[in-house]
Design a protein around this motif. Structure first.
Motif, mmCIF file in Angstrom:
data_model
loop_
_atom_site.group_PDB
_atom_site.id
_atom_site.type_symbol
_atom_site.label_atom_id
_atom_site.label_comp_id
_atom_site.label_asym_id
_atom_site.label_seq_id
_atom_site.Cartn_x
_atom_site.Cartn_y
_atom_site.Cartn_z
ATOM 1 N N CYS A 74 0.861 -1.173 0.000
ATOM 2 C CA CYS A 74 0.000 0.000 0.000
ATOM 3 C C CYS A 74 0.906 1.234 0.000
ATOM 4 O O CYS A 74 1.889 1.287 0.752
ATOM 5 C CB CYS A 74 -0.890 0.036 1.239
ATOM 6 S SG CYS A 74 -2.067 -1.320 1.366
ATOM 7 N N THR A 75 0.596 2.185 -0.853
ATOM 8 C CA THR A 75 1.347 3.435 -0.924
ATOM 9 C C THR A 75 0.374 4.583 -0.671
ATOM 10 O O THR A 75 -0.426 4.920 -1.533
ATOM 11 C CB THR A 75 2.029 3.606 -2.292
ATOM 12 O OG1 THR A 75 1.046 3.418 -3.330
ATOM 13 C CG2 THR A 75 3.142 2.591 -2.477
ATOM 14 N N SER A 76 0.445 5.162 0.520
ATOM 15 C CA SER A 76 -0.504 6.198 0.919
ATOM 16 C C SER A 76 0.229 7.528 0.995
ATOM 17 O O SER A 76 1.179 7.674 1.770
ATOM 18 C CB SER A 76 -1.121 5.835 2.268
ATOM 19 O OG SER A 76 -1.720 4.545 2.200
ATOM 20 N N GLU A 80 -3.698 10.661 2.207
ATOM 21 C CA GLU A 80 -4.088 9.251 2.197
ATOM 22 C C GLU A 80 -3.518 8.588 3.460
ATOM 23 O O GLU A 80 -2.312 8.584 3.679
ATOM 24 C CB GLU A 80 -3.562 8.562 0.940
ATOM 25 C CG GLU A 80 -4.158 9.140 -0.330
ATOM 26 C CD GLU A 80 -3.507 8.615 -1.599
ATOM 27 O OE1 GLU A 80 -3.989 8.964 -2.697
ATOM 28 O OE2 GLU A 80 -2.519 7.852 -1.499
ATOM 29 N N VAL A 82 -4.178 5.242 4.664
ATOM 30 C CA VAL A 82 -3.843 3.822 4.592
ATOM 31 C C VAL A 82 -4.522 3.214 3.369
ATOM 32 O O VAL A 82 -5.468 3.785 2.821
ATOM 33 C CB VAL A 82 -4.298 3.105 5.899
ATOM 34 C CG1 VAL A 82 -5.813 3.030 5.993
ATOM 35 C CG2 VAL A 82 -3.669 1.733 6.063
ATOM 36 N N HIS A 83 -4.000 2.077 2.913
ATOM 37 C CA HIS A 83 -4.585 1.272 1.833
ATOM 38 C C HIS A 83 -4.528 1.925 0.461
ATOM 39 O O HIS A 83 -5.281 1.552 -0.446
ATOM 40 C CB HIS A 83 -6.048 0.887 2.142
ATOM 41 C CG HIS A 83 -6.214 0.148 3.430
ATOM 42 N ND1 HIS A 83 -7.413 0.099 4.116
ATOM 43 C CD2 HIS A 83 -5.329 -0.569 4.179
ATOM 44 C CE1 HIS A 83 -7.260 -0.613 5.228
ATOM 45 N NE2 HIS A 83 -6.004 -1.038 5.287
ATOM 46 N N GLY A 84 -3.616 2.881 0.268
ATOM 47 C CA GLY A 84 -3.456 3.478 -1.052
ATOM 48 C C GLY A 84 -2.957 2.462 -2.067
ATOM 49 O O GLY A 84 -2.066 1.660 -1.777
ATOM 50 N N THR A 225 -13.455 6.647 2.459
ATOM 51 C CA THR A 225 -12.820 5.713 1.530
ATOM 52 C C THR A 225 -13.167 6.130 0.105
ATOM 53 O O THR A 225 -14.346 6.375 -0.213
ATOM 54 C CB THR A 225 -13.293 4.271 1.783
ATOM 55 O OG1 THR A 225 -12.999 3.919 3.141
ATOM 56 C CG2 THR A 225 -12.596 3.296 0.854
ATOM 57 N N THR A 231 -8.573 3.140 -0.770
ATOM 58 C CA THR A 231 -7.796 4.270 -0.264
ATOM 59 C C THR A 231 -8.586 5.093 0.744
ATOM 60 O O THR A 231 -9.655 5.622 0.432
ATOM 61 C CB THR A 231 -7.352 5.180 -1.418
ATOM 62 O OG1 THR A 231 -6.715 4.394 -2.426
ATOM 63 C CG2 THR A 231 -6.392 6.253 -0.927
ATOM 64 N N VAL A 233 -8.755 8.409 3.054
ATOM 65 C CA VAL A 233 -8.190 9.767 3.099
ATOM 66 C C VAL A 233 -8.842 10.571 4.217
ATOM 67 O O VAL A 233 -9.977 10.308 4.614
ATOM 68 C CB VAL A 233 -8.366 10.505 1.755
ATOM 69 C CG1 VAL A 233 -7.722 9.741 0.616
ATOM 70 C CG2 VAL A 233 -9.844 10.750 1.464
#
Length: 278
Positions: A74-76, A80, A82-84, A225, A231, A233
């Motif tokens: 995950c890239t937040s 963002e 979490v869960h990006g 979400t 994602t 935010v």
């Protein structure tokens, strides 16, 4: 997700040693991925770096395909939390990115996350550096508490006490997303809160492995979400940071499964000496 009274999985020392192998592979893969963070790099490219490191080490991702999640990390970024989902987004100097990943070795899981600022010190907003540093240290305070705590809820107390005692602008601790047990699956009972609660939770016992993952924000606690169904935010667009380690409790002490030194360097100033599984 609340696990209620679901059964906790207690690991043998040999099972925790396999989790340690998974954790070391994950730590190395995250190190390589964080080193690849730079202006102009896409989050999709970071995912490819991480996936290649796991493959080279003979591990598999526990994120890829998890409820159809399409990537290995995950890239937040910035607001963002979490869960990006990694993809074509190009990172810019000053972006705050949290990278969360996991690995499986012989059926046993590890999970870890860390935050970094794109472009290094010259590009960072001091408020973002403070956010990430306090989030990271709060995680270590929670881990240190595990060495003497009687209940899982004591971990949240330690995290909350540290965050709320810091001078300067108040940071928010997200309550909708919490840590968890880990072992033969990535997410297992019990919930590990990042904040103080009247609920003490289960007793801490040898054989428990927990993933501690505080998520702090510079603004309000409200999140939504996005339409990708993953994602998360902040609704006020305030920036967030996320740090995580998987930690084992065994008969002789605690050991951070996803840190190369078992957490020795960061725990020493807190008066805790982690004990190896060997």
């Amino acid at each position: 997700m609340a696990f209620g009274q679901q059964k906790i999985e207690y690991k043998t020392i040999d099972q925790m040693r396999i989790m340690r192998r998974s954790g070391l592979i994950l730590d190395a893969a995250l190190n390589t991925t964080i080193a690849a963070v730079a202006p102009g790099v896409t989050t999709g490219e970071l995912d490819a770096v991480f996936a290649a490191e796991l493959k080279k080490a003979g591990a598999t991702s526990n994120f890829l395909g998890y409820y159809d999640f399409p990537a290995s990390i995950c890239t937040s970024v910035n607001e963002e939390v979490v869960h990006g989902i990694p993809g074509p987004r190009v990172l810019a100097a000053g972006d705050l990115i949290s990278i969360d990943g996991g690995a499986i070795v012989e059926g046993w899981h590890s999970d870890s996350a860390r935050s970094t600022i794109v472009g290094g010190p010259a590009a960072e907003d001091p408020a973002d550096r403070r956010l990430s540093d306090i989030t990271e240290e709060s995680m270590w305070r929670g881990i240190a508490a595990m060495a003497t705590a009687k209940y899982v809820g004591d971990i949240g107390d330690a995290i909350d006490e540290y965050v709320t005692s810091q001078p300067g602008p108040e940071l928010g601790i997200l309550e909708d997303y919490v840590g968890h047990g880990i072992g033969s699956a990535m997410h297992m009972p019990p919930d590990v809160l990042n904040y103080s609660s009247k609920h003490r939770g289960p007793k801490l016992k040898p054989g428990m492995c927990l993933a501690l993952e505080p998520m702090l924000v510079r603004g309000g606690l409200d999140t939504i979400t996005l339409q990708d169904d993953w994602t998360v935010v902040t609704t006020d667009k305030a920036r967030a940071a996320h740090w995580e380690h998987s930690v084992a409790v065994h008969a002789k002490g605690i050991w951070v499964l996803t840190a190369a030194d078992g957490g020795a360097e960061r725990l020493a100033p807190l008066g805790v000496t982690p004990v190896p599984l060997d």
